[in-house]
Write a protein that holds these residues in place. Structure first.
Motif, PDB file in Angstrom:
ATOM      1  N   ASP A  31      46.341  39.248  39.403  1.00 56.99           N
ATOM      2  CA  ASP A  31      46.783  38.189  40.309  1.00 56.99           C
ATOM      3  C   ASP A  31      48.187  37.694  39.958  1.00 56.99           C
ATOM      4  O   ASP A  31      48.577  36.585  40.327  1.00 56.99           O
ATOM      5  N   MET A  32      48.968  38.502  39.238  1.00 52.19           N
ATOM      6  CA  MET A  32      50.331  38.209  38.812  1.00 52.19           C
ATOM      7  C   MET A  32      50.400  37.105  37.762  1.00 52.19           C
ATOM      8  O   MET A  32      51.486  36.748  37.312  1.00 52.19           O
ATOM      9  N   LEU A  33      49.281  36.533  37.379  1.00 53.94           N
ATOM     10  CA  LEU A  33      49.267  35.489  36.356  1.00 53.94           C
ATOM     11  C   LEU A  33      48.588  35.971  35.074  1.00 53.94           C
ATOM     12  O   LEU A  33      48.860  35.452  33.998  1.00 53.94           O
ATOM     13  N   LYS A  34      47.701  36.974  35.226  1.00 53.37           N
ATOM     14  CA  LYS A  34      47.003  37.507  34.062  1.00 53.37           C
ATOM     15  C   LYS A  34      47.878  38.540  33.351  1.00 53.37           C
ATOM     16  O   LYS A  34      48.433  39.431  33.982  1.00 53.37           O
ATOM     17  N   SER A  35      47.988  38.409  32.072  1.00 56.94           N
ATOM     18  CA  SER A  35      48.767  39.375  31.299  1.00 56.94           C
ATOM     19  C   SER A  35      48.017  40.693  31.141  1.00 56.94           C
ATOM     20  O   SER A  35      48.618  41.752  31.004  1.00 56.94           O
ATOM     21  N   SER A  36      46.661  40.612  31.145  1.00 57.65           N
ATOM     22  CA  SER A  36      45.841  41.828  31.015  1.00 57.65           C
ATOM     23  C   SER A  36      44.726  41.782  32.053  1.00 57.65           C
ATOM     24  O   SER A  36      43.639  41.251  31.781  1.00 57.65           O
ATOM     25  N   PRO A  37      44.989  42.301  33.268  1.00 56.30           N
ATOM     26  CA  PRO A  37      43.975  42.274  34.324  1.00 56.30           C
ATOM     27  C   PRO A  37      42.751  43.103  33.950  1.00 56.30           C
ATOM     28  O   PRO A  37      42.837  44.071  33.205  1.00 56.30           O
ATOM     29  N   SER A  38      41.591  42.693  34.471  1.00 53.69           N
ATOM     30  CA  SER A  38      40.330  43.374  34.166  1.00 53.69           C
ATOM     31  C   SER A  38      40.037  44.456  35.200  1.00 53.69           C
ATOM     32  O   SER A  38      40.354  44.313  36.384  1.00 53.69           O
ATOM     33  N   PHE A  39      39.416  45.521  34.740  1.00 55.57           N
ATOM     34  CA  PHE A  39      39.020  46.619  35.625  1.00 55.57           C
ATOM     35  C   PHE A  39      37.783  46.207  36.418  1.00 55.57           C
ATOM     36  O   PHE A  39      36.786  45.767  35.855  1.00 55.57           O
ATOM     37  N   ILE A  40      37.857  46.334  37.756  1.00 59.39           N
ATOM     38  CA  ILE A  40      36.734  45.920  38.611  1.00 59.39           C
ATOM     39  C   ILE A  40      36.277  47.050  39.536  1.00 59.39           C
ATOM     40  O   ILE A  40      35.546  46.819  40.504  1.00 59.39           O
ATOM     41  N   GLY A  41      36.703  48.260  39.258  1.00 58.34           N
ATOM     42  CA  GLY A  41      36.237  49.399  40.040  1.00 58.34           C
ATOM     43  C   GLY A  41      36.711  49.363  41.482  1.00 58.34           C
ATOM     44  O   GLY A  41      37.878  49.088  41.773  1.00 58.34           O
ATOM     45  N   LEU A  42      35.799  49.603  42.411  1.00 57.47           N
ATOM     46  CA  LEU A  42      36.126  49.712  43.829  1.00 57.47           C
ATOM     47  C   LEU A  42      36.009  48.385  44.581  1.00 57.47           C
ATOM     48  O   LEU A  42      35.989  48.373  45.811  1.00 57.47           O
ATOM     49  N   HIS A  43      35.947  47.285  43.854  1.00 64.42           N
ATOM     50  CA  HIS A  43      35.725  45.991  44.502  1.00 64.42           C
ATOM     51  C   HIS A  43      36.815  45.677  45.526  1.00 64.42           C
ATOM     52  O   HIS A  43      36.518  45.205  46.645  1.00 64.42           O
ATOM     53  N   ASN A  44      38.075  45.927  45.183  1.00 61.95           N
ATOM     54  CA  ASN A  44      39.164  45.638  46.121  1.00 61.95           C
ATOM     55  C   ASN A  44      39.053  46.484  47.389  1.00 61.95           C
ATOM     56  O   ASN A  44      39.323  45.988  48.500  1.00 61.95           O
ATOM     57  N   TYR A  45      38.657  47.731  47.224  1.00 62.11           N
ATOM     58  CA  TYR A  45      38.516  48.608  48.387  1.00 62.11           C
ATOM     59  C   TYR A  45      37.324  48.178  49.254  1.00 62.11           C
ATOM     60  O   TYR A  45      37.391  48.246  50.484  1.00 62.11           O
ATOM     61  N   GLN A  46      36.248  47.744  48.600  1.00 64.89           N
ATOM     62  CA  GLN A  46      35.109  47.234  49.362  1.00 64.89           C
ATOM     63  C   GLN A  46      35.484  45.962  50.123  1.00 64.89           C
ATOM     64  O   GLN A  46      35.090  45.773  51.277  1.00 64.89           O
ATOM     65  N   GLN A  47      36.261  45.105  49.472  1.00 67.02           N
ATOM     66  CA  GLN A  47      36.725  43.885  50.129  1.00 67.02           C
ATOM     67  C   GLN A  47      37.643  44.219  51.304  1.00 67.02           C
ATOM     68  O   GLN A  47      37.569  43.582  52.364  1.00 67.02           O
ATOM     69  N   MET A  48      38.472  45.228  51.129  1.00 69.19           N
ATOM     70  CA  MET A  48      39.391  45.641  52.189  1.00 69.19           C
ATOM     71  C   MET A  48      38.626  46.177  53.396  1.00 69.19           C
ATOM     72  O   MET A  48      38.897  45.774  54.539  1.00 69.19           O
ATOM     73  N   VAL A  49      37.668  47.059  53.166  1.00 70.02           N
ATOM     74  CA  VAL A  49      36.903  47.650  54.260  1.00 70.02           C
ATOM     75  C   VAL A  49      36.103  46.585  55.005  1.00 70.02           C
ATOM     76  O   VAL A  49      35.926  46.654  56.228  1.00 70.02           O
ATOM     77  N   GLY A  50      35.633  45.583  54.293  1.00 68.89           N
ATOM     78  CA  GLY A  50      34.846  44.533  54.920  1.00 68.89           C
ATOM     79  C   GLY A  50      35.675  43.389  55.483  1.00 68.89           C
ATOM     80  O   GLY A  50      35.110  42.413  55.989  1.00 68.89           O
ATOM     81  N   SER A  51      36.993  43.494  55.400  1.00 66.92           N
ATOM     82  CA  SER A  51      37.864  42.405  55.847  1.00 66.92           C
ATOM     83  C   SER A  51      38.259  42.596  57.315  1.00 66.92           C
ATOM     84  O   SER A  51      38.846  43.614  57.688  1.00 66.92           O
ATOM     85  N   ARG A  52      37.935  41.620  58.142  1.00 64.59           N
ATOM     86  CA  ARG A  52      38.346  41.672  59.547  1.00 64.59           C
ATOM     87  C   ARG A  52      39.864  41.607  59.678  1.00 64.59           C
ATOM     88  O   ARG A  52      40.449  42.217  60.568  1.00 64.59           O
TER      89      ARG A  52
END
Length: 281
Positions: A31-52
């Protein structure tokens, strides 16, 4: 090979590394604030596909891209025919057609904001003078996308026109002269000889324009900020907004990867169509 190494290193640094970085971030909660982002797998892609909002922006981008591309191809070819005519104003016409291409996006937005101002803009004043109602070009959801398309075409049509002019100059005059001897009119020569021989140039212009418009966001950012009511929320602006307004860099990276894959698909389809339909002779 040693002479190419510096260029390859620079190319890799500014091309392959950013691409790999974006792909990596698309699997994280950066999120541009975390120095070490966490791995969350395909969550962003799932959120994208489900986003109107994603599907809406993709549809709006497709309409924008097709509108701009078709107009740039048609108007670019027409302007190329005009610029190829030997007249005293030939140089002035060529300069006038290409000038908007080198004008900055910021300057373009300022000028067209003034021209399309619903209250005091010259366009609406002219319409009112002839008894027609002036719409809210950039503030009405019914006209905002069309207005942005027209501004984009005004700014970008100069490049297709120059490419078509180059294609016209490469066509052998013997073919047109032979058609004229056979009794063909100028319109028939243009339709049956010149335009078919411009097919390779047309494919190049179509692809360049289509890919460029799918990546557009600058005009939307400066003219409408994706509004009104999301009617001009292009995918490029949607990515920019998620990355630099909402600071959801991971989700924005997933959107960027989706756009990259879409452009790769368009490139593949372009090559297949060019192989089957276009002849370079």
């Amino acid at each position: 090979m040693a002479y190419l190494l510096p260029a390859l290193l620079v190319f890799s640094l500014f091309t392959y590394y950013p691409l790999a970085r974006v792909i990596y971030l698309s699997f994280t909660d950066s999120d541009m604030l975390k120095s070490s982002p966490s791995f969350i797998g395909l969550h962003n892609y799932q959120q994208m596909v489900g986003s109107r909002e994603f599907w809406s922006s993709l549809w709006i981008t497709a309409l924008f891209a097709l509108g701009v591309t078709i107009l740039e191809v048609v108007l670019g070819m027409a302007l190329a025919f005009l610029m190829s005519a030997r007249t005293r104003l030939q140089g002035l016409l060529r300069g006038a057609v290409f000038t908007p291409v080198v004008v900055s996006i910021a300057a373009t937005a300022v000028v067209w904001h003034y021209l399309l101002n619903p209250a005091s803009g010259p366009v609406n004043r002219l319409l009112e003078a002839i008894g027609l109602p002036g719409p809210g070009w950039l503030s009405d959801p019914r006209t905002a996308l069309a207005s942005v398309i027209l501004v984009a075409v005004w700014k970008g049509v100069g490049l297709p026109a120059v490419l078509f002019l180059s294609g016209l100059q490469a066509i052998s005059r013997e073919l047109e002269e032979a058609a004229a001897i056979d009794g063909a009119t100028r319109a028939q020569i243009a339709r049956h000889v010149t335009v078919p021989l411009l097919a390779p140039t047309t494919m190049v212009v179509f692809f360049i324009s289509l890919v460029g418009t799918f990546q557009s966001y600058g005009l939307v950012l400066l003219l409408t900020q994706g509004g009104p009511a999301g009617s001009t929320n292009l995918l490029g602006y949607h990515i920019y907004q998620n990355a630099f307004s909402f600071f959801q860099m991971g989700f924005a990276s997933a959107l960027s990867v989706a756009l990259f894959l879409l452009l790769m698909l368009l490139g593949f389809l372009h090559l297949r169509v060019a192989e089957r339909r276009v002849h370079y002779q």
